[in-house]
Design a protein around this motif. Structure first.
Motif, short mmCIF file in Angstrom:
data_model
loop_
_atom_site.label_atom_id
_atom_site.label_comp_id
_atom_site.label_asym_id
_atom_site.label_seq_id
_atom_site.Cartn_x
_atom_site.Cartn_y
_atom_site.Cartn_z
N THR A 192 -25.22 -3.87 -33.81
CA THR A 192 -25.48 -4.98 -32.88
C THR A 192 -24.74 -6.25 -33.25
O THR A 192 -24.39 -7.05 -32.38
N GLU A 193 -24.52 -6.44 -34.53
CA GLU A 193 -23.81 -7.65 -34.96
C GLU A 193 -22.32 -7.35 -35.05
O GLU A 193 -21.83 -6.75 -36.01
N ILE A 194 -21.62 -7.75 -34.02
CA ILE A 194 -20.19 -7.41 -33.90
C ILE A 194 -19.39 -8.71 -33.84
O ILE A 194 -19.61 -9.53 -32.94
N PRO A 195 -18.47 -8.93 -34.75
CA PRO A 195 -17.67 -10.16 -34.73
C PRO A 195 -16.87 -10.27 -33.44
O PRO A 195 -16.45 -9.27 -32.85
N SER A 196 -16.64 -11.49 -33.01
CA SER A 196 -15.92 -11.71 -31.76
C SER A 196 -14.50 -11.15 -31.82
O SER A 196 -13.97 -10.67 -30.81
N GLU A 197 -13.88 -11.20 -33.00
CA GLU A 197 -12.50 -10.68 -33.09
C GLU A 197 -12.46 -9.17 -32.86
O GLU A 197 -11.44 -8.64 -32.40
N ILE A 198 -13.55 -8.48 -33.13
CA ILE A 198 -13.62 -7.04 -32.86
C ILE A 198 -13.92 -6.82 -31.38
O ILE A 198 -13.32 -5.96 -30.73
N LEU A 199 -14.83 -7.60 -30.84
CA LEU A 199 -15.19 -7.46 -29.43
C LEU A 199 -13.99 -7.71 -28.52
O LEU A 199 -13.82 -7.05 -27.49
N GLU A 200 -13.15 -8.64 -28.89
CA GLU A 200 -12.02 -9.03 -28.04
C GLU A 200 -10.74 -8.28 -28.38
O GLU A 200 -9.70 -8.52 -27.78
N SER A 201 -10.81 -7.35 -29.33
CA SER A 201 -9.60 -6.67 -29.79
C SER A 201 -9.39 -5.34 -29.08
O SER A 201 -10.35 -4.62 -28.78
N GLN A 202 -8.13 -5.02 -28.85
CA GLN A 202 -7.75 -3.70 -28.33
C GLN A 202 -7.08 -2.87 -29.42
O GLN A 202 -6.53 -1.81 -29.14
N SER A 203 -7.12 -3.34 -30.64
CA SER A 203 -6.41 -2.68 -31.74
C SER A 203 -7.19 -1.48 -32.27
O SER A 203 -8.34 -1.61 -32.69
N ILE A 204 -6.55 -0.33 -32.28
CA ILE A 204 -7.20 0.86 -32.84
C ILE A 204 -7.36 0.71 -34.35
O ILE A 204 -8.28 1.30 -34.95
N ASP A 277 -7.04 0.27 -25.43
CA ASP A 277 -5.78 0.19 -24.69
C ASP A 277 -4.76 -0.55 -25.54
O ASP A 277 -4.24 -1.60 -25.16
N ASP A 278 -4.50 0.00 -26.71
CA ASP A 278 -3.60 -0.64 -27.66
C ASP A 278 -2.15 -0.40 -27.23
O ASP A 278 -1.74 0.75 -27.05
N ASP A 279 -1.39 -1.46 -27.07
CA ASP A 279 0.01 -1.34 -26.64
C ASP A 279 0.88 -1.18 -27.89
O ASP A 279 1.34 -2.16 -28.49
#
Length: 646
Positions: A192-204, A277-279
């Motif tokens: 439940t505690e997820i850092p914003s940088e993870i929530l907003e990241s598309q990086s695998i 959806d990592d480019d």
């Protein structure tokens, strides 16, 4: 508002949602009524402090609000179809990911039923057309749906509708990504505690690193073993099974069993990265449109720098493979590459790296058999460097015999053997297998003889070797012993002269062995005994300084008694039976010839030959040989007109 709708519209954890479902609180009204009566949720089964706080917060919000928010779809004709048509690409991808994740949490019976009904097409458009926006849809029309599945699938369809509506209201792409990541991580890993940088990241890579650190892919105990048993991060200490067992307080066998489980489950465990959806091309210049992808150190450094990670080359390649596994195959054994190498598996190649190759190409060419064959060749004793045509060699590993694809396979297979075996293709497109055995003393001697170019004394050979390669051979005597046991080298008589056996065919006037060997070889080809004079002419081709007496002496001293010396120095082999007058010539034939010549002041040699060949019934050539020996020994003389006299 159902509990599922609350889950997507409020800040509520998966655990709090499950508490409500397990205790019969299926909607907001039931939750509010329960709170009004009990003022707390602590008495509910499996309800902890945090879940109680979340549910209480929701109740306080709605009890003191003017009304209860309801999530309803726009009341228009075919609202979902219209809504879906206006979704952005990102919105559709997020909804499809949501469907995929939610679908995987269904029971097997429900999965099979809905998969069959939708013909394996679980994309948003197909679900909408056939179920969600289909007013005539009846869930009982789905085959093999039981009572439990009906309830489960109705819930699945309902929360999917609400999620579609929720996504349609969000236009900011970062918010959409955060929504997808939050749902996925909470639903799949109960975090439940997820850092914003993870929530907003598309990086695998960033997502995987976060989940590993949260002990989400494997539980805490297994995760500790996972990180010790495999090369996940750069520069990590490579441990043996015994060392891991000691660190974790388990037996070596138990660690081996757990490691085997990891190998079997790893691909499935990492499958979650496919929802992102990592480019890869824009970020890391990894072009998935190519036939072959090699993840080198530059790419690894770039990935780790951008994502603030420290993954190893091996693990990064594995992650990329999982991400693009619908188009690429992973060439290389996971057990070989990810595990520290303390021993080699026999009868196959032990891989050092991973290689990503387009699936279509892998269907045409057997890269594993190719690498195994190279490995087998290199592990054999290679006494002499050899090579053959590389392209023809590749043809042996085509699965369907389609030679037109060899031009593509050529470069891919070449890169693999470069990195795996340090083998390189030469300018003539030949693959070279270099000698892998230690060079022996006789080989240095052969090289020395090649430089000398002629049969040479043992001292000359030794000095040349000592000059170029000091201390290769201990002494001249040691070198002599080595040469006498080397089939490529000939010894010339008893003079300690040596030459190459091949020179007998390549150069005139060279034959190895002793005088006895030369005579033996010559006599084996003849059906009658041969006079020593004729043998002398043969021996003189290779040993100019010898004479007939030396030949006779050598043959008489033969310990194997291979030679028979008949009267008048005709010589044969003891192993042969001769039917010839040459074996019964008179012992004192020389005196007879001398006495005959004395009758004349001089006589032509041809007349003497003719006279005695009739008497003895032998050829003029053999008679001439007898006369020549008499001349050599000065029993008779010959003038310049070929006349004999005494």
């Amino acid at each position: 508002m159902t509990i599922e709708e609350i889950y997507y519209s409020e800040d509520i954890s998966v655990r709090a949602c499950n508490v409500c479902n397990d205790n019969g609180l299926k909607d907001l009204s039931a939750i509010l009524n329960y709170y009004r009566e009990n003022k707390t949720f602590n008495s509910l089964r499996n309800c902890g402090k945090k879940s109680n706080e979340e549910l209480t917060s929701i109740c306080l919000k709605y009890i003191y609000s003017d009304g209860i928010e309801q999530l309803e779809l726009p009341k228009t004709e075919n609202p979902l179809i219209s809504l879906i048509s206006n979704l952005t690409r990102t919105q559709r991808e997020i909804i499809n990911s949501f469907i995929d994740i939610t679908f995987n949490h269904l029971s097997n019976r429900s999965k099979n039923a809905i998969t069959s009904f939708l013909k394996s097409n679980l994309k948003i458009r197909n679900i909408c057309d056939k179920i969600l926006a289909n007013e005539g849809f009846n869930i009982l029309e789905i085959k093999n749906v039981g009572r439990k599945s009906v309830t489960e699938l109705n819930s699945f369809f309902h929360i999917t509708k609400n999620f579609i509506l929720k996504v349609s209201r969000i236009e900011n792409e970062n918010d959409l990504i955060a929504l997808k990541n939050r749902f996925f991580i909470e639903k799949t890993f109960s975090i439940t505690e997820i850092p914003s940088e993870i929530l907003e990241s598309q990086s695998i890579f960033k997502l995987t690193d976060f989940l590993i650190c949260q002990n989400a892919i494997f539980n805490k105990h297994y995760n500790e073993i996972f990180l010790k048993a495999f090369k996940i991060y750069e520069s990590q200490t490579e441990l043996t099974l015994d060392e891991i067992a000691e660190d974790c307080g388990l037996t070596r066998e138990r660690i081996r069993q757990i490691r085997k489980i990891f190998l079997e489950e790893l691909f499935t465990k990492l499958h979650f990265i496919k929802i992102t959806d990592d480019d890869l091309f824009q970020k890391y210049n990894i072009d998935i449109l190519q036939d072959y992808i090699l993840i080198d150190s530059d790419i690894v450094n770039l990935i780790n720098e951008i994502n603030n990670t420290n993954f190893s080359n091996e693990f990064i390649t594995l992650l990329i493979y999982v991400y693009i596994s619908d188009k690429f195959e992973l060439i290389g054994n996971i057990e070989d590459v990810l595990q520290p190498k303390f021993f080699k598996t026999k009868n196959r190649h032990n891989w050092n790296n991973f290689y990503l190759v387009n699936t279509k190409i892998c269907n045409e060419f057997d890269f594993i058999a190719f690498a195994d064959d190279i490995d087998n060749r290199l592990n054999e004793r290679i006494e002499e460097t050899y090579k053959f045509n590389y392209k023809s060699y590749l043809f042996n590993f085509l699965r369907n015999g389609d030679a037109s694809i060899l031009s593509i396979i050529f470069s891919i297979a070449e890169k693999i053997i470069n990195h795996e075996f340090e083998i390189f293709i030469d300018l003539n497109d030949s693959i070279i297998f270099k000698r892998n055995t230690v060079k022996q003393v006789p080989e240095y001697a052969i090289d020395a003889l090649e430089k000398l170019g002629i049969p040479s004394k043992i001292e000359d050979i030794y000095n040349l070797i000592e000059k170029d390669f000091p201390e290769i051979t201990k002494s001249i005597e040691a070198l002599r012993g080595s040469l006498q046991r080397t089939p490529e080298v000939n010894c010339f008589g008893r003079s300690s002269t040596y030459g190459l056996k091949k020179w007998e065919d390549e150069k005139e006037g060279i034959k190895g062995g002793t005088i006895k060997d030369i005579v033996l070889e010559y006599l084996k080809e003849k059906k009658d005994p041969i006079h020593v004079y004729e043998l002398l002419n043969e021996v003189h081709k290779y040993r100019e300084k010898t004479n007939s007496k030396n030949i006779i002496t050598n043959l008489k001293l033969d310990p194997q008694k291979q030679f028979v010396i008949f009267n008048q120095n005709f010589i044969g082999l003891s192993s042969k039976i001769y039917n010839s007058n040459l074996t019964n010539l008179p012992k004192f034939l020389g005196k007879m010839i001398t006495h005959f010549i004395k009758q004349y002041p001089s006589i032509e040699i041809i007349k003497v030959e003719q006279h005695f060949c009739k008497i003895l019934e032998i050829s003029e050539e053999n008679t001439n040989c007898i006369i020549q020996i008499l001349i050599q020994n000065e029993f008779i003389n010959i003038d310049n007109k070929n006349n004999l006299y005494v």
